[in-house]
Design a protein around this motif. Sequence first.
Motif, PDB file in Angstrom:
ATOM      1  N   LEU A 159       0.841  -1.202   0.000  1.00  0.00           N
ATOM      2  CA  LEU A 159       0.000   0.000   0.000  1.00  0.00           C
ATOM      3  C   LEU A 159       0.875   1.251   0.000  1.00  0.00           C
ATOM      4  CD1 LEU A 159      -2.859   1.167   0.137  1.00  0.00           C
ATOM      5  CD2 LEU A 159      -2.686   1.034   2.626  1.00  0.00           C
ATOM      6  N   GLN A 160       1.938   1.234   0.797  1.00  0.00           N
ATOM      7  CA  GLN A 160       2.869   2.362   0.841  1.00  0.00           C
ATOM      8  C   GLN A 160       3.580   2.526  -0.507  1.00  0.00           C
ATOM      9  OE1 GLN A 160       3.303   4.420   3.655  1.00  0.00           O
ATOM     10  NE2 GLN A 160       4.330   5.704   2.166  1.00  0.00           N
ATOM     11  N   THR A 161       3.848   1.417  -1.189  1.00  0.00           N
ATOM     12  CA  THR A 161       4.486   1.474  -2.505  1.00  0.00           C
ATOM     13  C   THR A 161       3.559   2.153  -3.516  1.00  0.00           C
ATOM     14  OG1 THR A 161       5.721  -0.545  -2.015  1.00  0.00           O
ATOM     15  CG2 THR A 161       5.565   0.086  -4.319  1.00  0.00           C
ATOM     16  N   LYS A 162       2.262   1.828  -3.462  1.00  0.00           N
ATOM     17  CA  LYS A 162       1.288   2.493  -4.355  1.00  0.00           C
ATOM     18  C   LYS A 162       1.255   3.993  -4.097  1.00  0.00           C
ATOM     19  CE  LYS A 162      -2.117  -1.114  -5.277  1.00  0.00           C
ATOM     20  NZ  LYS A 162      -3.523  -1.528  -5.112  1.00  0.00           N
ATOM     21  N   THR A 163       1.183   4.361  -2.827  1.00  0.00           N
ATOM     22  CA  THR A 163       1.139   5.783  -2.464  1.00  0.00           C
ATOM     23  C   THR A 163       2.384   6.504  -2.950  1.00  0.00           C
ATOM     24  OG1 THR A 163      -0.169   5.237  -0.508  1.00  0.00           O
ATOM     25  CG2 THR A 163       0.926   7.382  -0.519  1.00  0.00           C
ATOM     26  N   ASN A 164       3.539   5.907  -2.722  1.00  0.00           N
ATOM     27  CA  ASN A 164       4.786   6.541  -3.137  1.00  0.00           C
ATOM     28  C   ASN A 164       4.925   6.592  -4.658  1.00  0.00           C
ATOM     29  OD1 ASN A 164       5.287   6.804  -0.444  1.00  0.00           O
ATOM     30  ND2 ASN A 164       7.112   5.519  -0.408  1.00  0.00           N
ATOM     31  N   ALA A 165       4.363   5.590  -5.363  1.00  0.00           N
ATOM     32  CA  ALA A 165       4.401   5.613  -6.836  1.00  0.00           C
ATOM     33  C   ALA A 165       3.648   6.829  -7.342  1.00  0.00           C
ATOM     34  CB  ALA A 165       3.796   4.339  -7.396  1.00  0.00           C
ATOM     35  N   THR A 166       2.495   7.082  -6.778  1.00  0.00           N
ATOM     36  CA  THR A 166       1.716   8.256  -7.165  1.00  0.00           C
ATOM     37  C   THR A 166       2.473   9.534  -6.846  1.00  0.00           C
ATOM     38  OG1 THR A 166      -0.316   7.026  -6.770  1.00  0.00           O
ATOM     39  CG2 THR A 166      -0.501   9.413  -6.850  1.00  0.00           C
ATOM     40  N   ASN A 167       3.046   9.606  -5.651  1.00  0.00           N
ATOM     41  CA  ASN A 167       3.769  10.814  -5.233  1.00  0.00           C
ATOM     42  C   ASN A 167       5.024  11.075  -6.071  1.00  0.00           C
ATOM     43  OD1 ASN A 167       1.869  11.169  -3.223  1.00  0.00           O
ATOM     44  ND2 ASN A 167       3.140  10.263  -1.620  1.00  0.00           N
ATOM     45  N   VAL A 168       5.672  10.026  -6.533  1.00  0.00           N
ATOM     46  CA  VAL A 168       6.908  10.182  -7.307  1.00  0.00           C
ATOM     47  C   VAL A 168       6.616  10.439  -8.789  1.00  0.00           C
ATOM     48  CG1 VAL A 168       8.950   8.943  -8.149  1.00  0.00           C
ATOM     49  CG2 VAL A 168       8.353   8.857  -5.731  1.00  0.00           C
ATOM     50  N   LEU A 169       5.670   9.691  -9.350  1.00  0.00           N
ATOM     51  CA  LEU A 169       5.438   9.770 -10.790  1.00  0.00           C
ATOM     52  C   LEU A 169       4.525  10.926 -11.208  1.00  0.00           C
ATOM     53  CD1 LEU A 169       5.083   5.972 -11.562  1.00  0.00           C
ATOM     54  CD2 LEU A 169       7.070   7.440 -11.968  1.00  0.00           C
ATOM     55  N   LYS A 170       3.623  11.351 -10.341  1.00  0.00           N
ATOM     56  CA  LYS A 170       2.680  12.418 -10.697  1.00  0.00           C
ATOM     57  C   LYS A 170       3.387  13.717 -11.097  1.00  0.00           C
ATOM     58  CE  LYS A 170      -1.573  14.632  -9.279  1.00  0.00           C
ATOM     59  NZ  LYS A 170      -2.588  14.784  -8.251  1.00  0.00           N
ATOM     60  N   PRO A 171       4.354  14.223 -10.317  1.00  0.00           N
ATOM     61  CA  PRO A 171       5.042  15.455 -10.737  1.00  0.00           C
ATOM     62  C   PRO A 171       5.797  15.309 -12.059  1.00  0.00           C
ATOM     63  CG  PRO A 171       5.535  14.966  -8.438  1.00  0.00           C
ATOM     64  CD  PRO A 171       4.793  13.793  -8.984  1.00  0.00           C
ATOM     65  N   ILE A 172       6.282  14.129 -12.343  1.00  0.00           N
ATOM     66  CA  ILE A 172       6.999  13.923 -13.601  1.00  0.00           C
ATOM     67  C   ILE A 172       6.044  14.068 -14.781  1.00  0.00           C
ATOM     68  CG2 ILE A 172       8.269  12.218 -14.983  1.00  0.00           C
ATOM     69  CD1 ILE A 172       9.363  11.109 -12.304  1.00  0.00           C
ATOM     70  N   ILE A 173       4.892  13.430 -14.663  1.00  0.00           N
ATOM     71  CA  ILE A 173       3.923  13.492 -15.768  1.00  0.00           C
ATOM     72  C   ILE A 173       3.297  14.886 -15.862  1.00  0.00           C
ATOM     73  CG2 ILE A 173       1.766  12.498 -16.647  1.00  0.00           C
ATOM     74  CD1 ILE A 173       2.752   9.827 -15.465  1.00  0.00           C
ATOM     75  N   GLU A 174       3.077  15.526 -14.728  1.00  0.00           N
ATOM     76  CA  GLU A 174       2.580  16.901 -14.760  1.00  0.00           C
ATOM     77  C   GLU A 174       3.596  17.819 -15.419  1.00  0.00           C
ATOM     78  OE1 GLU A 174      -0.378  17.084 -10.848  1.00  0.00           O
ATOM     79  OE2 GLU A 174       1.733  17.622 -10.624  1.00  0.00           O
ATOM     80  N   GLY A 175       4.855  17.529 -15.236  1.00  0.00           N
ATOM     81  CA  GLY A 175       5.920  18.315 -15.867  1.00  0.00           C
ATOM     82  C   GLY A 175       5.907  18.208 -17.380  1.00  0.00           C
ATOM     83  N   LEU A 176       5.273  17.197 -17.902  1.00  0.00           N
ATOM     84  CA  LEU A 176       5.148  17.034 -19.347  1.00  0.00           C
ATOM     85  C   LEU A 176       3.972  17.835 -19.915  1.00  0.00           C
ATOM     86  CD1 LEU A 176       5.816  13.200 -19.600  1.00  0.00           C
ATOM     87  CD2 LEU A 176       7.394  15.052 -20.163  1.00  0.00           C
ATOM     88  N   GLY A 177       3.224  18.525 -19.032  1.00  0.00           N
ATOM     89  CA  GLY A 177       2.152  19.401 -19.495  1.00  0.00           C
ATOM     90  C   GLY A 177       0.746  18.901 -19.227  1.00  0.00           C
ATOM     91  N   TYR A 178       0.609  17.819 -18.513  1.00  0.00           N
ATOM     92  CA  TYR A 178      -0.726  17.303 -18.209  1.00  0.00           C
ATOM     93  C   TYR A 178      -1.163  17.803 -16.841  1.00  0.00           C
ATOM     94  CZ  TYR A 178       0.350  14.358 -22.137  1.00  0.00           C
ATOM     95  OH  TYR A 178       0.705  13.915 -23.387  1.00  0.00           O
ATOM     96  N   LYS A 179      -2.337  18.480 -16.804  1.00  0.00           N
ATOM     97  CA  LYS A 179      -2.820  19.042 -15.544  1.00  0.00           C
ATOM     98  C   LYS A 179      -3.446  17.995 -14.658  1.00  0.00           C
ATOM     99  CE  LYS A 179      -3.539  23.613 -17.484  1.00  0.00           C
ATOM    100  NZ  LYS A 179      -4.483  24.658 -17.795  1.00  0.00           N
ATOM    101  N   ASN A 180      -4.105  17.039 -15.257  1.00  0.00           N
ATOM    102  CA  ASN A 180      -4.770  15.975 -14.496  1.00  0.00           C
ATOM    103  C   ASN A 180      -4.046  14.657 -14.757  1.00  0.00           C
ATOM    104  OD1 ASN A 180      -6.875  17.740 -13.611  1.00  0.00           O
ATOM    105  ND2 ASN A 180      -7.802  17.534 -15.643  1.00  0.00           N
TER     106      ASN A 180
END
Length: 186
Positions: A159-180
């Motif tokens: 469960l902690q791995t899922k949470t951390n995956a979201t926390n780590v990968l979300k800013p990377i994908i947002e940095g590519l220009g996706y707001k959601n």
Amino acid sequence: MKVFFRFLPWVILLAAVYFFISKKFSINTSVENKHQLLVEKIEAIGKLELVRYQISDVLEHKEKTDFLPEASILLVVKAEAVGCIDLTKITKQDIGIDADTAVVNLPQPEICYVKIDHKNSKVYDTKMAFFREAALVDDAYKAAEKQVTAEVKKSSILLQTKTNATNVLKPIIEGLGYKNVKFTFD
């Protein structure tokens, strides 16, 4: 003064004998190692380590036999467990793009490894081990590794791995220009 000159040759002789013996019979230890390393296999690893648990286990391991007294050992075992996601399992079909929204279907988190840290683990006490101490320590470490692995599987590491995956990968994908950005786990 006569007494001094009478003992002086003996003192010099004793000093010379001591110097000779200490140089002649000194034990010099030299260690020589010859290694021939061979890389047997090279693997591409796409596992993203997202959480690390550091674990301590105090273990009293006892061994009973019919003809020897009960032997026991007390260990403090240090271990670590790592949760990860295997990014090599992501395909083009797992990524959906719609205007400013990105939906990524990630693989289920997994336990990458559980390992004992032998360097920081300590044997505190052995009783009645006699000639079987090495085997007793080895068996105790194996029992500790099994127990730590079982406890990690029961823990919230995935469960902690899922949470951390979201926390780590979300800013990377947002940095590519996706707001959601939305993540699902398959």
